[in-house]
Scaffold this active site. Structure first.
Site, PDB file in Angstrom:
ATOM      1  N   GLY A  10       0.262   2.686  68.971  1.00 57.68           N
ATOM      2  CA  GLY A  10      -0.556   2.198  67.871  1.00 57.68           C
ATOM      3  C   GLY A  10      -1.455   3.289  67.320  1.00 57.68           C
ATOM      4  O   GLY A  10      -1.954   4.130  68.060  1.00 57.68           O
ATOM      5  N   GLU A 103      -0.857   4.533  77.263  1.00 61.27           N
ATOM      6  CA  GLU A 103      -0.098   4.483  78.510  1.00 61.27           C
ATOM      7  C   GLU A 103       1.404   4.636  78.292  1.00 61.27           C
ATOM      8  O   GLU A 103       2.097   5.274  79.098  1.00 61.27           O
ATOM      9  CB  GLU A 103      -0.385   3.167  79.243  1.00 61.27           C
ATOM     10  N   ASP A 128      -8.150   0.408  73.155  1.00 59.99           N
ATOM     11  CA  ASP A 128      -8.424  -0.516  74.255  1.00 59.99           C
ATOM     12  C   ASP A 128      -9.230   0.132  75.383  1.00 59.99           C
ATOM     13  O   ASP A 128      -9.734  -0.577  76.259  1.00 59.99           O
ATOM     14  CB  ASP A 128      -7.117  -1.057  74.833  1.00 59.99           C
ATOM     15  N   ARG A 163     -21.460 -24.120  62.492  1.00 61.05           N
ATOM     16  CA  ARG A 163     -20.129 -24.282  63.050  1.00 61.05           C
ATOM     17  C   ARG A 163     -19.883 -23.215  64.112  1.00 61.05           C
ATOM     18  O   ARG A 163     -20.580 -22.202  64.162  1.00 61.05           O
ATOM     19  CB  ARG A 163     -19.063 -24.196  61.951  1.00 61.05           C
ATOM     20  N   GLY A 171      -7.093  -6.276  72.741  1.00 62.95           N
ATOM     21  CA  GLY A 171      -7.278  -6.117  74.173  1.00 62.95           C
ATOM     22  C   GLY A 171      -6.187  -6.862  74.913  1.00 62.95           C
ATOM     23  O   GLY A 171      -6.342  -8.038  75.229  1.00 62.95           O
ATOM     24  N   ARG A 172      -5.071  -6.180  75.145  1.00 59.31           N
ATOM     25  CA  ARG A 172      -3.898  -6.831  75.759  1.00 59.31           C
ATOM     26  C   ARG A 172      -4.146  -7.115  77.235  1.00 59.31           C
ATOM     27  O   ARG A 172      -3.986  -8.234  77.712  1.00 59.31           O
ATOM     28  CB  ARG A 172      -2.673  -5.928  75.594  1.00 59.31           C
ATOM     29  N   GLU A 222      -7.440 -10.712  72.794  1.00 61.25           N
ATOM     30  CA  GLU A 222      -6.128 -11.310  72.513  1.00 61.25           C
ATOM     31  C   GLU A 222      -5.329 -11.624  73.781  1.00 61.25           C
ATOM     32  O   GLU A 222      -4.461 -12.491  73.785  1.00 61.25           O
ATOM     33  CB  GLU A 222      -5.315 -10.381  71.607  1.00 61.25           C
ATOM     34  N   ARG A 275      -8.384  -0.974  64.050  1.00 62.20           N
ATOM     35  CA  ARG A 275      -7.702   0.305  64.246  1.00 62.20           C
ATOM     36  C   ARG A 275      -7.763   1.206  63.027  1.00 62.20           C
ATOM     37  O   ARG A 275      -7.451   2.397  63.121  1.00 62.20           O
ATOM     38  CB  ARG A 275      -6.215   0.047  64.577  1.00 62.20           C
TER      39      ARG A 275
END
Length: 342
Positions: A10, A103, A128, A163, A171-172, A222, A275
């Protein structure tokens, strides 16, 4: 030496600053020549290149994205991928390769060096901040600043309508962005992949906030998952590194909150906004230093290494160590943030 440079995975703010630093120092101090491979590992696979010299990197320091392009290509998943990479490097007389990525990209570099003698040096990149062996990766600070500003803006609209606003950030596997931006933005609930959450507890925190006449902000990474449930994905198809496409936990959580509390809940998914755009001053500084030290490692013949930030020092660590495991949020840090929940 002729040095190849690629950016994979990414995109993120600061990639161009690394490229600029590598080319400037390599040309001026070592007399290196440079060639840029387009679109990550796809470049060496397909022979897609562009020249890199000092005029090519002028003015790119504040630019987001990458002038080389990027992709999630994995040469180890392509027929004869390694052979094709090595042939391309030989064709363009590339003596060494600087791989800039997270990674997955650096995992490929580590394997190419360890198993196929492709001379690589790695530069850690991911918003991340989940790469092991480095205190920070560039791109993270910019993403946190963008998310924090968004949360600041959402506070006012949430309170105007009383509301719940659920903010989904990237953030996987690691919740660094959610933790930092949530804490900086005054979120009332922060949910991260490292800690499965209890929806009933989240709803109770929401009710507590309303009892004090304030509208709650819930920040969720996420990759966060409820205690009873599975990872929420957009589609089941895997990319070349075996990852599914995430996003959707924010919408799911907002519906659950509204159903259980009776309070109106909306979702804001920040997505790729985190990003994009110009890098922060810190990310420009860090990315530039990484580039300077990476080309130094290349010219010293210290291959199979990744440059890393330790305190304020740039050090070298083996690529195998840097990609062996992810850096996740320490439970103690999450406990600090939980003081402000509710």
């Amino acid at each position: 030496m002729r040095v190849g440079v690629l950016t994979g995975g990414g995109d993120c703010p600061g990639l161009n600053a690394v490229i600029r630093a590598i080319v400037r120092k390599g040309t001026q101090e070592y007399g290196n020549e440079f060639i840029g491979f387009r679109d990550g590992w796809r470049g060496p696979l397909e022979g897609a290149v562009r020249p890199l010299d000092i005029p090519a990197v002028r003015g790119i320091l504040p630019r987001g994205g990458t002038i080389l392009g990027s992709s999630r290509t994995n040469p180890f998943k392509v027929d004869d991928g390694v052979r094709r990479v090595k042939e391309t490097l030989a064709e363009f007389e590339v003596d060494a390769l600087v791989a800039i990525g997270g990674e997955d990209t650096l995992g490929v570099a580590a394997k190419l060096w360890a198993e196929h003698d492709v001379r690589c040096v790695g530069v850690p990149k991911t918003i991340d901040n989940d790469l092991n062996a480095t205190d920070y990766t560039f791109g993270f600070d910019t993403a946190v600043n963008i998310a924090t500003e968004a949360i600041d803006r959402l506070h006012t609209t949430a309170e105007s309508h009383m509301r719940v606003l659920v903010v989904e950030v990237m953030g996987r596997h690691a919740g660094w962005i959610a933790l930092h931006a949530g804490l900086a933005g005054g979120a009332n609930v922060i949910l991260i992949p490292e800690q499965r959450f209890d929806v009933d507890q989240v709803c109770e925190w929401v009710r507590t906030r309303f009892r004090t006449h304030y509208a709650p902000i819930v920040v969720v990474a996420e990759g966060a998952m409820p205690k009873e449930g599975e990872l929420i994905v957009k589609e089941d198809e895997l990319d070349a590194f075996g990852h599914v496409r995430l996003s959707g936990v924010g919408d799911w959580l907002a519906k659950e909150i509204q159903k259980r509390t009776g309070k109106e809940a909306r979702t804001s998914v920040l997505g790729h906004i985190q990003r994009g755009g110009t890098p922060s001053a810190f990310d420009r500084w860090l990315a530039t230093r990484f580039g300077l030290h990476a080309i130094e490692a290349v010219n010293e013949g210290d291959f199979g290494q990744m440059v890393a930030l330790r305190g304020t020092d740039i050090v070298r660590v083996p690529l195998s160590e840097a990609t062996a495991k992810l850096k996740t949020v320490d439970p103690k840090l999450y406990a600090e943030a939980s003081v402000f929940f509710g």
